[in-house]
Design a protein around this motif. Structure first.
Motif, PDB file in Angstrom:
ATOM      1  N   LYS A  75       9.132  42.366  51.680  1.00  0.00           N
ATOM      2  CA  LYS A  75       8.373  41.128  51.497  1.00  0.00           C
ATOM      3  C   LYS A  75       7.659  40.748  52.789  1.00  0.00           C
ATOM      4  O   LYS A  75       8.210  40.922  53.879  1.00  0.00           O
ATOM      5  N   ASP A  76       6.459  40.199  52.637  1.00  0.00           N
ATOM      6  CA  ASP A  76       5.713  39.740  53.807  1.00  0.00           C
ATOM      7  C   ASP A  76       6.158  38.340  54.199  1.00  0.00           C
ATOM      8  O   ASP A  76       7.116  37.795  53.630  1.00  0.00           O
ATOM      9  N   GLU A  77       5.443  37.736  55.146  1.00  0.00           N
ATOM     10  CA  GLU A  77       5.842  36.414  55.666  1.00  0.00           C
ATOM     11  C   GLU A  77       5.744  35.312  54.624  1.00  0.00           C
ATOM     12  O   GLU A  77       6.340  34.245  54.776  1.00  0.00           O
ATOM     13  N   TYR A  78       5.001  35.534  53.538  1.00  0.00           N
ATOM     14  CA  TYR A  78       4.873  34.551  52.459  1.00  0.00           C
ATOM     15  C   TYR A  78       5.842  34.844  51.319  1.00  0.00           C
ATOM     16  O   TYR A  78       5.715  34.270  50.247  1.00  0.00           O
ATOM     17  N   GLU A  79       6.774  35.766  51.542  1.00  0.00           N
ATOM     18  CA  GLU A  79       7.771  36.214  50.574  1.00  0.00           C
ATOM     19  C   GLU A  79       7.140  36.889  49.358  1.00  0.00           C
ATOM     20  O   GLU A  79       7.719  36.909  48.272  1.00  0.00           O
ATOM     21  N   THR A  80       5.960  37.454  49.557  1.00  0.00           N
ATOM     22  CA  THR A  80       5.300  38.241  48.522  1.00  0.00           C
ATOM     23  C   THR A  80       5.789  39.674  48.638  1.00  0.00           C
ATOM     24  O   THR A  80       5.808  40.246  49.728  1.00  0.00           O
ATOM     25  N   GLY A 102       3.453  44.990  60.779  1.00  0.00           N
ATOM     26  CA  GLY A 102       3.912  43.644  61.106  1.00  0.00           C
ATOM     27  C   GLY A 102       5.391  43.461  60.822  1.00  0.00           C
ATOM     28  O   GLY A 102       6.148  44.419  60.731  1.00  0.00           O
ATOM     29  N   ASP A 103       5.792  42.205  60.645  1.00  0.00           N
ATOM     30  CA  ASP A 103       7.184  41.856  60.387  1.00  0.00           C
ATOM     31  C   ASP A 103       7.388  41.633  58.894  1.00  0.00           C
ATOM     32  O   ASP A 103       6.581  40.965  58.237  1.00  0.00           O
ATOM     33  N   TYR A 104       8.493  42.179  58.383  1.00  0.00           N
ATOM     34  CA  TYR A 104       8.787  42.087  56.960  1.00  0.00           C
ATOM     35  C   TYR A 104      10.257  41.794  56.739  1.00  0.00           C
ATOM     36  O   TYR A 104      11.101  42.102  57.573  1.00  0.00           O
ATOM     37  N   GLU A 105      10.545  41.205  55.575  1.00  0.00           N
ATOM     38  CA  GLU A 105      11.927  41.041  55.121  1.00  0.00           C
ATOM     39  C   GLU A 105      12.240  42.226  54.222  1.00  0.00           C
ATOM     40  O   GLU A 105      11.419  42.626  53.397  1.00  0.00           O
ATOM     41  N   TYR A 118      15.518  41.886  58.491  1.00  0.00           N
ATOM     42  CA  TYR A 118      14.129  41.914  58.911  1.00  0.00           C
ATOM     43  C   TYR A 118      13.811  43.225  59.619  1.00  0.00           C
ATOM     44  O   TYR A 118      14.649  43.765  60.334  1.00  0.00           O
ATOM     45  N   GLU A 120      10.387  45.493  61.572  1.00  0.00           N
ATOM     46  CA  GLU A 120       9.035  45.462  62.138  1.00  0.00           C
ATOM     47  C   GLU A 120       8.422  46.846  61.971  1.00  0.00           C
ATOM     48  O   GLU A 120       9.022  47.856  62.331  1.00  0.00           O
TER      49      GLU A 120
END
Length: 121
Positions: A75-80, A102-105, A118, A120
């Motif tokens: 998921k990206d920073e917007y939880e998409t 970038g950074d992801y969950e 998390y 990167e």
């Protein structure tokens, strides 16, 4: 003399251990969450489950052997959700798309258990 020999052996073993870990990658520290949408009280079981051992090296995720099947979500920073796949119990590596940056969950779902952390890229 025995102390010096013992210290040299310990240093040698430590060096080998560090080199072996670097070949696999960096361990992802995962947290555990229990989600059961059908349980109105969302009661956690009494015995928490240990998170899986997962390493990342560039775009490759490496799973420890003998793991259950997971559904993997990135998921990206917007939880998409930008990437998802099924990690079967026979799978030891998953290569993520090189278009991600970038950074992801990272979420690993196994039944009602969610292991998340998390990464990167």
């Amino acid at each position: 003399m025995k102390k010096i020999l013992s210290i040299i052996v310990c240093l040698f073993i430590t060096t080998l251990t560090c080199q072996a870990q670097n070949e696999v990658g960096t361990q992802i520290h995962l947290q555990v969450r229990y989600d059961n949408p059908y349980d109105a009280g969302n009661q956690n079981p009494r015995s928490p489950i240990a998170p899986p051992t997962v390493y990342i090296n560039d775009y490759t995720l490496t799973f420890a052997t003998n793991h259950p099947e997971y559904v993997l979500y990135i998921k990206d920073e917007y939880e998409t959700v930008v990437y998802s796949t099924v990690v079967t119990s026979a799978t030891t590596e998953v290569v993520l798309p090189s278009t991600l940056s970038g950074d992801y969950e990272i979420d690993l779902i196994c039944g009602n258990w969610c292991f998340w952390g998390y990464i990167e890229l």
